[in-house]
Enzyme design. Structure first.
Site, PDB file in Angstrom:
ATOM      1  N   PHE A  11       0.825  -1.209   0.000  1.00 37.73           N
ATOM      2  CA  PHE A  11       0.000   0.000   0.000  1.00 37.73           C
ATOM      3  C   PHE A  11       0.864   1.267   0.000  1.00 37.73           C
ATOM      4  O   PHE A  11       0.931   2.003  -0.998  1.00 37.73           O
ATOM      5  CB  PHE A  11      -0.940  -0.038   1.204  1.00 37.73           C
ATOM      6  CG  PHE A  11      -1.637   1.262   1.509  1.00 37.73           C
ATOM      7  CD1 PHE A  11      -2.220   2.011   0.500  1.00 37.73           C
ATOM      8  CD2 PHE A  11      -1.716   1.726   2.813  1.00 37.73           C
ATOM      9  CE1 PHE A  11      -2.872   3.215   0.781  1.00 37.73           C
ATOM     10  CE2 PHE A  11      -2.365   2.915   3.107  1.00 37.73           C
ATOM     11  CZ  PHE A  11      -2.930   3.663   2.099  1.00 37.73           C
ATOM     12  N   ILE A  60      13.083 -10.552   2.232  1.00 40.59           N
ATOM     13  CA  ILE A  60      14.172  -9.935   2.998  1.00 40.59           C
ATOM     14  C   ILE A  60      14.677 -10.837   4.120  1.00 40.59           C
ATOM     15  O   ILE A  60      15.752 -10.586   4.682  1.00 40.59           O
ATOM     16  CB  ILE A  60      13.768  -8.555   3.568  1.00 40.59           C
ATOM     17  CG1 ILE A  60      12.583  -8.674   4.531  1.00 40.59           C
ATOM     18  CG2 ILE A  60      13.473  -7.580   2.445  1.00 40.59           C
ATOM     19  CD1 ILE A  60      12.252  -7.360   5.247  1.00 40.59           C
ATOM     20  N   THR A 129       6.425   3.303  12.365  1.00 40.71           N
ATOM     21  CA  THR A 129       5.054   3.613  12.766  1.00 40.71           C
ATOM     22  C   THR A 129       5.011   4.353  14.097  1.00 40.71           C
ATOM     23  O   THR A 129       5.922   4.216  14.927  1.00 40.71           O
ATOM     24  CB  THR A 129       4.237   2.312  12.891  1.00 40.71           C
ATOM     25  OG1 THR A 129       2.953   2.596  13.454  1.00 40.71           O
ATOM     26  CG2 THR A 129       4.930   1.311  13.796  1.00 40.71           C
ATOM     27  N   ASP A 130       3.921   5.091  14.325  1.00 43.16           N
ATOM     28  CA  ASP A 130       3.734   5.747  15.623  1.00 43.16           C
ATOM     29  C   ASP A 130       3.384   4.748  16.723  1.00 43.16           C
ATOM     30  O   ASP A 130       3.451   5.075  17.915  1.00 43.16           O
ATOM     31  CB  ASP A 130       2.663   6.831  15.537  1.00 43.16           C
ATOM     32  CG  ASP A 130       1.299   6.323  15.094  1.00 43.16           C
ATOM     33  OD1 ASP A 130       1.162   5.120  14.773  1.00 43.16           O
ATOM     34  OD2 ASP A 130       0.348   7.136  15.049  1.00 43.16           O
ATOM     35  N   GLU A 131       3.023   3.513  16.348  1.00 39.38           N
ATOM     36  CA  GLU A 131       2.619   2.534  17.353  1.00 39.38           C
ATOM     37  C   GLU A 131       3.763   2.110  18.264  1.00 39.38           C
ATOM     38  O   GLU A 131       3.531   1.529  19.330  1.00 39.38           O
ATOM     39  CB  GLU A 131       1.973   1.326  16.681  1.00 39.38           C
ATOM     40  CG  GLU A 131       0.692   1.681  15.957  1.00 39.38           C
ATOM     41  CD  GLU A 131      -0.086   0.470  15.484  1.00 39.38           C
ATOM     42  OE1 GLU A 131      -0.137  -0.534  16.221  1.00 39.38           O
ATOM     43  OE2 GLU A 131      -0.635   0.525  14.366  1.00 39.38           O
ATOM     44  N   TYR A 154       3.111  -6.580  16.802  1.00 41.92           N
ATOM     45  CA  TYR A 154       3.458  -5.768  15.636  1.00 41.92           C
ATOM     46  C   TYR A 154       4.299  -4.567  16.037  1.00 41.92           C
ATOM     47  O   TYR A 154       5.393  -4.332  15.501  1.00 41.92           O
ATOM     48  CB  TYR A 154       2.201  -5.289  14.906  1.00 41.92           C
ATOM     49  CG  TYR A 154       2.469  -4.119  13.981  1.00 41.92           C
ATOM     50  CD1 TYR A 154       3.335  -4.258  12.906  1.00 41.92           C
ATOM     51  CD2 TYR A 154       1.872  -2.874  14.201  1.00 41.92           C
ATOM     52  CE1 TYR A 154       3.609  -3.179  12.067  1.00 41.92           C
ATOM     53  CE2 TYR A 154       2.130  -1.803  13.365  1.00 41.92           C
ATOM     54  CZ  TYR A 154       3.004  -1.958  12.304  1.00 41.92           C
ATOM     55  OH  TYR A 154       3.275  -0.893  11.480  1.00 41.92           O
ATOM     56  N   SER A 157       7.746  -5.431  17.227  1.00 43.55           N
ATOM     57  CA  SER A 157       8.672  -5.802  16.162  1.00 43.55           C
ATOM     58  C   SER A 157       9.164  -4.566  15.413  1.00 43.55           C
ATOM     59  O   SER A 157      10.333  -4.500  15.009  1.00 43.55           O
ATOM     60  CB  SER A 157       8.007  -6.789  15.192  1.00 43.55           C
ATOM     61  OG  SER A 157       6.975  -6.178  14.444  1.00 43.55           O
ATOM     62  N   LYS A 158       8.297  -3.571  15.230  1.00 43.47           N
ATOM     63  CA  LYS A 158       8.725  -2.336  14.576  1.00 43.47           C
ATOM     64  C   LYS A 158       9.653  -1.528  15.477  1.00 43.47           C
ATOM     65  O   LYS A 158      10.628  -0.925  15.008  1.00 43.47           O
ATOM     66  CB  LYS A 158       7.512  -1.496  14.170  1.00 43.47           C
ATOM     67  CG  LYS A 158       6.698  -2.080  13.039  1.00 43.47           C
ATOM     68  CD  LYS A 158       7.513  -2.199  11.747  1.00 43.47           C
ATOM     69  CE  LYS A 158       7.804  -0.850  11.130  1.00 43.47           C
ATOM     70  NZ  LYS A 158       8.518  -0.993   9.813  1.00 43.47           N
ATOM     71  N   ASN A 183      -1.589   6.556  11.127  1.00 45.53           N
ATOM     72  CA  ASN A 183      -2.367   5.674  10.254  1.00 45.53           C
ATOM     73  C   ASN A 183      -2.529   6.265   8.857  1.00 45.53           C
ATOM     74  O   ASN A 183      -2.988   7.399   8.716  1.00 45.53           O
ATOM     75  CB  ASN A 183      -3.760   5.439  10.856  1.00 45.53           C
ATOM     76  CG  ASN A 183      -3.741   4.474  12.018  1.00 45.53           C
ATOM     77  OD1 ASN A 183      -2.800   4.452  12.801  1.00 45.53           O
ATOM     78  ND2 ASN A 183      -4.782   3.680  12.128  1.00 45.53           N
ATOM     79  N   LEU A 194      -9.120  -0.819   8.360  1.00 41.34           N
ATOM     80  CA  LEU A 194     -10.455  -0.341   8.678  1.00 41.34           C
ATOM     81  C   LEU A 194     -11.164   0.334   7.511  1.00 41.34           C
ATOM     82  O   LEU A 194     -12.274  -0.057   7.140  1.00 41.34           O
ATOM     83  CB  LEU A 194     -10.378   0.610   9.880  1.00 41.34           C
ATOM     84  CG  LEU A 194     -11.704   1.049  10.506  1.00 41.34           C
ATOM     85  CD1 LEU A 194     -11.519   1.325  11.990  1.00 41.34           C
ATOM     86  CD2 LEU A 194     -12.268   2.291   9.834  1.00 41.34           C
ATOM     87  N   TYR A 345     -13.180 -10.770  12.148  1.00 41.73           N
ATOM     88  CA  TYR A 345     -13.931  -9.564  12.501  1.00 41.73           C
ATOM     89  C   TYR A 345     -15.386  -9.826  12.853  1.00 41.73           C
ATOM     90  O   TYR A 345     -15.972  -9.113  13.635  1.00 41.73           O
ATOM     91  CB  TYR A 345     -13.879  -8.566  11.331  1.00 41.73           C
ATOM     92  CG  TYR A 345     -12.595  -7.784  11.246  1.00 41.73           C
ATOM     93  CD1 TYR A 345     -12.385  -6.657  12.040  1.00 41.73           C
ATOM     94  CD2 TYR A 345     -11.586  -8.154  10.371  1.00 41.73           C
ATOM     95  CE1 TYR A 345     -11.218  -5.932  11.962  1.00 41.73           C
ATOM     96  CE2 TYR A 345     -10.410  -7.432  10.288  1.00 41.73           C
ATOM     97  CZ  TYR A 345     -10.226  -6.322  11.076  1.00 41.73           C
ATOM     98  OH  TYR A 345      -9.084  -5.610  10.992  1.00 41.73           O
TER      99      TYR A 345
END
Length: 347
Positions: A11, A60, A129-131, A154, A157-158, A183, A194, A345
């Site tokens: 994406f 990778i 990411t901001d996470e 997740y 790991s980032k 996001n 989402l 979901y």
């Protein structure tokens, strides 16, 4: 300049590839992607014949193949976006995320270190990411100095990959830059996330499953603005620095979903309120962060970047793209993904 962009069929990666291929025809852009379920070369059909673009299918995590590839191509820069990225999937299968996001990043760093040696006219740009910062309360924003406190496999790991990149800069003096984004949304978004999931569900009159009460807050960034920010940081950012990229668009999940329902009712010529009836509330996600909000002041003041669209404008553009590209959506949702996510979901 020869640039390897990892995860370029995904994406965000496809938007970054397109941006660099079209804006910099004198650069050679190599798209390196494993082509997992979320990687799709149809995302790049419009530039696949460009003379400065090429694609290589490679994992990778395959250390020897990555090393051989770097020694053959001798790139001047890497923009690293390849990652497993869905929080729900990381909860059910954390080892896949650790393998790709941590080991894969280490493989790329080691390959770059070996090929580049003591060169200083090179760059390893790591997109994160901001996470990694964890969760916020009702107030405050994440800054570049916010301590890391990841709450999902997740984000952990980032965070690990961020630390590896920084450590290779400090230890081996590889020129690096890191950015942490909020996001993303926009065209070509794989429909496990989402906004594209709910666009598809509304169109097909399927339930809209909302975690918990829907009061969790996210800061939304239009993907094309993200690609432009990566460009600015790549060319003008300070080596060794981190830059936060946010859209300054905080929305509660439930408010976002209701706005999306209104836009979809209008586009599909349905009576207003029809799509909202599809909303259902499901058990909250494990370790669900309450709020993310990015402070992009450093990026805006030092490098002059700013978002180009409001969330309402960007969301309408996104809806239009998905409604006008039903064949693309059908192709990417026709595989084994569909049943997994309907079970995940809609249970």
């Amino acid at each position: 300049m020869k640039i390897i962009i990892t995860g370029g069929a995904g994406f965000i990666g496809s938007h970054v590839v397109r941006h660099f291929v079209t804006k910099y025809p004198h650069y050679s852009i190599i798209n390196l992607d494993k082509l997992t379920y979320a990687g799709n070369l149809e995302n790049l059909k419009d530039i696949e014949e460009a003379p400065n673009y090429s694609f290589v299918q490679l994992d990778i995590v395959a250390i020897n193949s990555i090393q051989d590839f770097f020694e053959k191509e001798k790139p001047d820069a890497v923009i690293h976006l390849a990652a497993e990225s869905h929080v729900d999937r990381s909860i059910s299968n954390p080892m896949e995320f650790i393998s790709t996001n941590v080991v894969g990043t280490a493989n790329l760093l080691n390959a770059a270190k070996k090929v580049w040696g003591s060169r200083k006219d090179v760059l390893f740009y790591h997109v994160s990411t901001d996470e990694v910062y964890g969760t916020l309360g009702e107030t405050g924003k994440f800054t570049e100095s916010t301590p890391y406190s990841p709450n999902s496999p997740y984000s952990a790991s980032k965070a690990s990959s961020d630390h590896l990149v920084r450590a290779y800069y400090e230890t081996y003096h590889i020129p690096v830059k890191i950015s942490n984004c909020s996001n993303n949304y926009g065209s070509h978004h794989f429909p496990e996330k989402l906004i594209p999931l709910f666009i598809n569900n509304i169109k097909n009159n399927k339930p809209l499953p909302v975690y918990g009460t829907g009061d969790n807050i996210r800061d939304w960034l239009f993907v094309e603005d993200h690609a432009k920010a990566i460009d600015v940081i790549f060319h003008s950012g300070k080596v060794g620095d981190t830059y936060n990229i946010g859209g300054n668009n905080e929305w509660k999940n439930i408010e976002l979903i209701k706005l999306l329902c209104k836009i979809m009712d209008s586009k599909l010529n349905r009576e207003m309120g029809t799509s909202e009836k599809l909303i259902s509330y499901v058990t909250d996600r494990a370790g669900h962060d309450f709020r993310y909000a990015i402070d992009s002041n450093k990026l805006m003041t030092e490098l002059g970047w700013k978002p180009s669209v409001t969330f309402e404008e960007g969301l309408e553009k996104t809806v239009n793209w998905f409604l006008n590209n039903e064949e693309w959506l059908q192709n990417v949702t026709s595989g084994s993904y569909t049943q997994y996510y309907e079970n995940q979901y809609l249970k």
